[in-house]
Design an enzyme around this catalytic site. Structure first.
Site, PDB file in Angstrom:
ATOM      1  N   LYS A 162    -113.760  37.990  11.018  1.00  0.00           N
ATOM      2  CA  LYS A 162    -113.839  39.383  11.455  1.00  0.00           C
ATOM      3  C   LYS A 162    -115.298  39.656  11.815  1.00  0.00           C
ATOM      4  O   LYS A 162    -116.152  39.829  10.946  1.00  0.00           O
ATOM      5  CB  LYS A 162    -113.361  40.322  10.350  1.00  0.00           C
ATOM      6  N   CYS A 169    -151.270  56.667   8.467  1.00  0.00           N
ATOM      7  CA  CYS A 169    -152.687  56.703   8.154  1.00  0.00           C
ATOM      8  C   CYS A 169    -153.407  57.106   9.443  1.00  0.00           C
ATOM      9  O   CYS A 169    -153.252  56.443  10.467  1.00  0.00           O
ATOM     10  CB  CYS A 169    -153.157  55.321   7.691  1.00  0.00           C
ATOM     11  N   CYS A 176    -157.334  51.739   3.515  1.00  0.00           N
ATOM     12  CA  CYS A 176    -158.635  52.349   3.782  1.00  0.00           C
ATOM     13  C   CYS A 176    -158.886  53.626   2.989  1.00  0.00           C
ATOM     14  O   CYS A 176    -159.977  54.182   3.037  1.00  0.00           O
ATOM     15  CB  CYS A 176    -158.790  52.624   5.281  1.00  0.00           C
ATOM     16  N   LYS A 188    -111.505  42.511   3.929  1.00  0.00           N
ATOM     17  CA  LYS A 188    -112.969  42.667   3.966  1.00  0.00           C
ATOM     18  C   LYS A 188    -113.607  42.037   2.735  1.00  0.00           C
ATOM     19  O   LYS A 188    -113.111  42.217   1.614  1.00  0.00           O
ATOM     20  CB  LYS A 188    -113.332  44.154   4.017  1.00  0.00           C
ATOM     21  N   GLU A 229    -108.700  34.460  11.389  1.00  0.00           N
ATOM     22  CA  GLU A 229    -109.919  34.464  12.211  1.00  0.00           C
ATOM     23  C   GLU A 229    -111.051  35.135  11.463  1.00  0.00           C
ATOM     24  O   GLU A 229    -110.810  35.896  10.519  1.00  0.00           O
ATOM     25  CB  GLU A 229    -109.671  35.280  13.492  1.00  0.00           C
ATOM     26  N   ASP A 263    -118.639  41.335  12.892  1.00  0.00           N
ATOM     27  CA  ASP A 263    -119.148  42.675  12.616  1.00  0.00           C
ATOM     28  C   ASP A 263    -119.991  43.149  13.791  1.00  0.00           C
ATOM     29  O   ASP A 263    -121.217  43.061  13.790  1.00  0.00           O
ATOM     30  CB  ASP A 263    -119.990  42.636  11.334  1.00  0.00           C
ATOM     31  N   CYS A 300    -159.207  51.582  10.013  1.00  0.00           N
ATOM     32  CA  CYS A 300    -158.270  51.007   9.039  1.00  0.00           C
ATOM     33  C   CYS A 300    -157.905  49.576   9.468  1.00  0.00           C
ATOM     34  O   CYS A 300    -157.339  49.358  10.542  1.00  0.00           O
ATOM     35  CB  CYS A 300    -157.036  51.908   8.949  1.00  0.00           C
ATOM     36  N   TYR A 332    -111.132  37.511  21.059  1.00  0.00           N
ATOM     37  CA  TYR A 332    -110.103  37.161  20.078  1.00  0.00           C
ATOM     38  C   TYR A 332    -108.719  37.698  20.415  1.00  0.00           C
ATOM     39  O   TYR A 332    -107.814  37.645  19.602  1.00  0.00           O
ATOM     40  CB  TYR A 332    -110.512  37.640  18.683  1.00  0.00           C
ATOM     41  N   CYS A 349    -154.011  56.056   2.130  1.00  0.00           N
ATOM     42  CA  CYS A 349    -153.757  54.735   2.722  1.00  0.00           C
ATOM     43  C   CYS A 349    -154.157  53.621   1.749  1.00  0.00           C
ATOM     44  O   CYS A 349    -155.282  53.624   1.241  1.00  0.00           O
ATOM     45  CB  CYS A 349    -154.527  54.608   4.027  1.00  0.00           C
TER      46      CYS A 349
HETATM   47  S1  IVH Z   1    -107.932  42.040  16.452  1.00  0.00           S
HETATM   48  C1  IVH Z   1    -104.809  44.852  18.037  1.00  0.00           C
HETATM   49  N1  IVH Z   1    -109.599  40.179  15.671  1.00  0.00           N
HETATM   50  O1  IVH Z   1    -112.342  44.727  13.708  1.00  0.00           O
HETATM   51  C2  IVH Z   1    -105.867  43.853  17.779  1.00  0.00           C
HETATM   52  N2  IVH Z   1    -110.348  42.442  15.607  1.00  0.00           N
HETATM   53  O2  IVH Z   1    -111.504  46.786  11.811  1.00  0.00           O
HETATM   54  C3  IVH Z   1    -107.049  44.461  17.178  1.00  0.00           C
HETATM   55  N3  IVH Z   1    -112.656  42.698  14.846  1.00  0.00           N
HETATM   56  O3  IVH Z   1    -111.398  47.115  16.098  1.00  0.00           O
HETATM   57  C4  IVH Z   1    -108.232  43.658  16.972  1.00  0.00           C
HETATM   58  N4  IVH Z   1    -113.086  40.562  14.553  1.00  0.00           N
HETATM   59  O4  IVH Z   1    -113.416  45.565  16.612  1.00  0.00           O
HETATM   60  C5  IVH Z   1    -109.410  41.503  15.852  1.00  0.00           C
HETATM   61  N5  IVH Z   1    -110.975  38.420  15.032  1.00  0.00           N
HETATM   62  C6  IVH Z   1    -110.787  39.727  15.223  1.00  0.00           C
HETATM   63  C7  IVH Z   1    -111.796  40.671  14.971  1.00  0.00           C
HETATM   64  C8  IVH Z   1    -111.526  42.027  15.158  1.00  0.00           C
HETATM   65  C9  IVH Z   1    -113.578  41.797  14.502  1.00  0.00           C
HETATM   66  C10 IVH Z   1    -112.904  44.155  14.851  1.00  0.00           C
HETATM   67  C11 IVH Z   1    -112.323  44.910  16.016  1.00  0.00           C
HETATM   68  C12 IVH Z   1    -111.394  45.904  15.418  1.00  0.00           C
HETATM   69  C13 IVH Z   1    -111.950  46.038  14.029  1.00  0.00           C
HETATM   70  C14 IVH Z   1    -110.915  46.553  13.060  1.00  0.00           C
END
Ligand code: IVH
Length: 699
Positions: free
Chosen positions: A125, A434, A419, A322, A123, A127, A440, A235, A416
Site C-alpha cells: 500500500k 536570530c 551569537c 495498515k 500488494e 503512501d 552570527c 496497481y 541565539c
Molecule cells: S487499489 C478500487 N492498490 O490507498 C481500487 N490502492 O486507502 C482502489 N493505495 O485510494 C485502490 N496502494 O490511493 C490500491 N496497491 C494499492 C494501493 C492503493 C496505495 C492507495 C490508494 C487508495 C488508498 C486507500
C-alpha cells in the site's frame, strides 16, 4: 531554385526522421532507467540526446509529438487545475489494523461467494497520492487526482514530468481508451534533498514524503515539478479486456505495457499466505526506498469482484491492512538549537539512543516553539518516539508517569545559541529568527555554503568543511570574500573538526588550493539567474530566481524595482516581493553586491543567452537583427511562439515597420499598409518556414 526547394524537403524529412528516432530511443532509455532500473547508457549520454531533441523541436515545432520525452522537463504553467468528473468514481479502501478484522473480511467474502477459500492478490500500500491516468490511442491524454472520489483535478502537465509514467504505450491490441490507476510518491532520497533545500531557503518543511508529493503535484509550474523526482506505481487496470480474467493477469498486462508495477505483488491462496506476506513486509518495509503504510488485499477473480460489488464508498472485494506505527519510550537528554542560514532557529531533541524500526534514533526535530509548547516538555522527561509509515522519527508525547518531581518545563530560548542576539519572531510565523545576520557564524557559513552549492555558483571544490574552516580562520565572512582568496593564504592550512559525529581533517595542499581557486574563478561565468539564486534572498528559490532574472534582465534593474513591478513577475507574491525589497535596502547586502560585481560576476543576462529552461541559450543566429512578426499563423499561439523564437535566438522585436527593420515575418492576412511599407523599404519578407530555415542555419 528547384534543387534548393528539393534540398529543403530532403532536409525537413530527415529532421522529422531524426526527431522520431530520438523520441523512440529516449522513450526506451527512460523505461530502462526509471521502470526497470537497468540503464544501458550514462546520464550524460541521455542528457545529450535529450538536448539534441529539444533543439530540433525548438527549430521544427511542427514535428514535435505530444508525447515527446522533452515534455518530461515541464515548462507549462497551469493557473488553476480544471475539475474533471471521473468516469467511474475513484473509491477508497476500507482500512483495518488487526488480523482479526482481516479474517472477518475474508469470511464476508467467502460467504458472499459461497466458497471455502478465495485467492487474493497482496500488494504494497503505497503512501502517496492516487492518480487516474487516461490514455487515448496509446498516448497519455489526462491525469486526474482522486479529489472527492467523484471529481478530481486535471494535473496532466505535472504528471507528464514523472518519468516512470509512460507518455505513450506502443502495443498491438491496445484499447483506444484505457484507464489505469496508481500512486505517485516521492522516494526518501528525493524527500530529504527537497527538505534540505527548503530548510536552506528558510521555507517550511514538508512533514513527510506524502505531503511533499501532494504539494509538488499542486505546483503551477510543471518545470518545478520535474525537479521533484517523483515516482509512480500502477496497481489497477480500470478498462475491461477480454483476455484478462483476474487481477493478477491485469497486473501482468500492465507490466507488459511498460507501466511500473511493483515486483512485490503476490498471489495468495487463502489467509495463511496473506498473513505471511503481511508479516514479511511489516519487517522488510524499512528496506524500501519509499514509504508504504500497509498492504492491500484484492480478490483475484474479476468475476468474483463483480459479484461482490461496492458499498457506497469502498469495494467489497478489497481491503487495506495498515501497519501500526512503531513506538518506543526514551529519555530526553536536552533540547539544543540549530541556526540556519536565514537565521531560523530549529529546536532539536537529543535523546538517549534508542533502537526503533531498525535504526538507532538519537535526535528528533521539534520543528518550532509551537510544537514544543504542545508537547509541554520538561527536564528529564521520558518521551514517546514514533516512526509510522514515514522514515523520520517524531516525538509524539510524554510518559507523564515517569516525569521527575519538580521538573521544570523547557521553554524556547530567548537568545541565539551561537551569537547571543535576542531572537525575534514575526507575527504569523512559526519560526524564531536570530536578527544578527551580519555577525552570527552559522548564518555566515550557511549563506556561503548556499552560495557555492551546485544549483547556485557550483563551486564544488569547496564544501561544508572547507567553508567552515575558512570562516573560522577569519579568511571569509561573506560570499564576495571568496574572490579575494589567494594561493598564499590557503596553502598549508590544516584543521581537524567535528562533523556529524565524526572527526575529519582538511588539509590544503597544492592541488587542493589550485582546485579551489580554479573553481572560484570559473564561477564568474555562472549566468545571472543562478547568481541571483546564490545570493540567498529569503523565499527566492531556484525557479523564482530564473523568472525574476528573465523579467528584469539585470541586477541593476532588479535593485530599482518597485513592489508593484516585482508583483507582475509570475510566482512573485507579497512575501517574496517584500523580501527582495528589504534585501536591497540593507547596507551589508549592497556592499556584497558591489564587491561581487567588481569581481566580474554575471549581473545581467548575456544577450541571446538563458532561453532554455535550464538557462542554456538557444543560440545566437539572429544576433543584432530586428524583426516584426505580423499576420496570422494558424493559431494565435503560434505567432507568440515565433516572436519568442526571435528573442531566444538573440534577435530583437519591433512593433512597426521602419528602415531599422531587418526582416518581416509575414503570416496570412497581414495589414496591407505594413506589407506595402516593407516592400517599399526593400525589407526582406519571410514566410514561417523561411524563418525556421534561418534559425536552423546556425546549427
Ligand atoms: S487499489 C478500487 N492498490 O490507498 C481500487 N490502492 O486507502 C482502489 N493505495 O485510494 C485502490 N496502494 O490511493 C490500491 N496497491 C494499492 C494501493 C492503493 C496505495 C492507495 C490508494 C487508495 C488508498 C486507500
Amino acid at each position: 531554385m528547384e534543387t534548393f526547394f528539393y534540398k529543403i524537403v530532403i532536409q525537413m524529412e530527415s529532421v522529422e526522421q531524426k526527431i522520431k528516432e530520438l523520441t523512440a530511443a529516449l522513450h526506451a532509455h527512460n523505461y530502462r532507467y526509471y521502470v526497470l532500473d537497468q540503464p544501458t547508457i550514462s546520464d550524460y549520454e541521455f542528457d545529450l540526446m535529450l538536448k539534441e531533441l529539444q533543439e530540433l523541436e525548438q527549430a521544427y515545432p511542427q514535428f514535435r509529438s505530444p508525447d515527446s520525452p522533452t515534455q518530461r522537463v515541464g515548462g507549462s504553467v497551469t493557473k488553476s487545475f480544471a475539475h474533471v468528473r471521473h468516469e467511474k468514481p475513484m473509491l477508497s479502501l476500507g482500512n483495518t489494523y488487526s488480523e482479526e478484522d482481516l479474517r472477518a473480511f475474508d469470511r464476508r467474502v467467502c460467504t458472499a461467494l459461497g466458497l471455502e477459500q478465495v485467492d487474493y492478490v497482496c500488494e504494497l500500500k503505497f503512501d502517496g497520492i492516487s492518480i487516474s491516468l487516461q490514455y487515448e490511442n496509446g498516448v497519455l491524454a489526462r491525469a486526474v487526482t482522486r479529489g472527492d472520489g467523484v471529481q478530481g483535478d486535471d494535473i496532466t502537465a505535472n504528471v507528464r514530468t514523472v518519468r516512470s509514467i509512460p507518455l505513450r504505450i506502443d502495443a498491438v491490441g491496445l484499447p483506444p481508451r484505457l484507464e489505469v490507476r496508481g500512486e505517485i510518491l516521492m522516494p526518501h532520497q528525493a524527500f530529504e534533498r527537497l527538505n534540505a533545500e527548503r530548510a536552506e531557503a528558510g521555507e517550511p518543511l514538508f512533514a513527510n514524503p506524502r505531503n511533499a508529493t501532494g504539494g509538488s503535484l499542486k505546483l503551477q509550474d510543471s518545470a518545478e515539478v520535474a525537479q521533484r523526482s517523483l515516482d509512480a506505481f500502477i496497481y489497477f487496470l480500470n478498462t475491461e479486456l477480454p483476455q484478462v480474467h483476474t487481477h493478477f493477469e491485469a497486473v501482468a498486462q500492465l507490466r507488459k505495457w511498460q507501466f511500473k508495477v511493483s515486483e512485490h505483488t503476490a498471489l495468495c491462496h487463502g489467509m495463511e499466505e496473506v498473513f505471511r506476506f503481511i508479516r514479511t513486509w511489516d519487517e522488510k518495509r524499512r528496506e524500501l526506498p519509499f514509504d508504504i503504510d500497509g498492504i492491500v488485499l484484492k480478490v483475484n477473480d474479476l468475476q468474483y469482484q463483480k459479484q461482490l460489488g461496492f458499498t457506497a464508498k469502498t469495494p467489497r472485494w478489497a481491503i487495506a491492512y495498515k501497519f501500526k506505527a512503531e513506538r518506543v519510550c526514551t529519555l530526553l537528554k536536552e533540547v539544543t538549537y540549530q541556526v540556519g542560514r536565514t537565521g531560523a532557529v530549529t529546536p532539536v531533541a537529543n535523546l538517549q539512543p534508542v533502537s526503533l524500526a531498525g535504526t538507532v534514533v538519537k535526535r528528533a526535530t521539534l520543528h518550532n516553539a509551537d510544537v514544543m509548547r504542545q508537547l509541554d516538555l520538561h527536564q528529564g522527561d521520558w518521551v514517546y518516539v514514533e516512526k509510522g509509515g514515514e522514515i523520520i522519527p517524531k516525538i509524539v508525547g510524554v510518559d507523564l508517569s515517569r516525569r521527575p518531581a519538580n521538573s521544570q518545563p523547557i521553554s524556547f530560548i530567548a537568545s541565539c545559541p551561537a551569537c547571543g542576539a535576542a531572537l525575534v519572531r514575526a507575527e504569523e510565523e512559526a519560526a524564531h529568527y536570530c536578527p544578527n545576520h551580519a555577525l552570527c557564524k552559522p548564518q555566515i557559513k550557511g549563506r556561503i555554503e548556499h552560495f557555492i552549492s551546485r544549483k547556485a555558483m557550483n563551486i564544488d571544490s569547496l564544501g561544508e568543511g572547507k567553508v567552515d574552516m575558512l570562516v573560522e580562520q577569519g579568511l571569509i565572512s561573506k560570499a564576495a570574500d571568496l574572490y579575494d582568496l589567494t594561493y598564499d593564504q590557503l596553502i598549508g592550512l590544516e584543521k581537524s573538526y567535528q562533523m556529524q559525529d565524526k572527526e575529519r581533517v582538511v588539509s590544503f595542499r597544492d592541488k587542493t588550493v589550485r582546485n579551489i581557486l580554479d573553481g572560484i574563478a570559473r564561477s564568474k561565468e555562472v549566468p545571472f539567474e543562478r547568481v541571483l539564486f546564490a545570493l540567498g534572498i529569503r523565499y527566492v528559490g531556484e525557479t523564482s530566481a530564473r523568472k525574476i532574472a528573465r523579467h528584469f534582465r539585470s541586477m541593476n534593474a532588479l535593485a530599482q524595482a518597485t513592489k508593484e513591478e516585482l508583483l507582475t513577475v509570475e510566482d512573485v507574491g507579497e512575501v517574496m516581493a517584500e523580501s527582495i525589497l528589504s534585501y536591497f535596502q540593507e547596507d551589508g547586502n549592497l556592499q556584497t553586491l558591489y564587491s561581487l560585481s567588481e569581481h566580474g560576476l554575471q549581473f545581467e543576462i548575456k544577450e541571446g543567452g538563458m532561453s532554455g529552461p535550464d538557462g542554456t541559450g538557444a543560440g545566437n543566429a539572429l544576433q543584432g537583427l530586428r524583426f516584426v512578426v505580423s499576420g496570422s499563423f494558424g493559431t494565435p499561439q503560434r505567432r507568440k511562439e515565433i516572436e519568442q523564437m526571435v528573442v531566444e535566438h538573440g534577435g530583437e522585436l519591433l512593433t512597426s515597420v521602419s528602415s531599422r527593420l531587418n526582416y518581416l515575418v509575414a503570416g496570412e492576412n497581414m495589414g496591407p499598409a505594413k506589407l506595402a511599407k516593407a516592400q517599399q523599404l526593400g525589407i526582406p519578407i519571410l514566410t514561417e518556414s523561411e524563418f525556421l530555415q534561418m534559425l536552423a542555419a546556425e546549427k
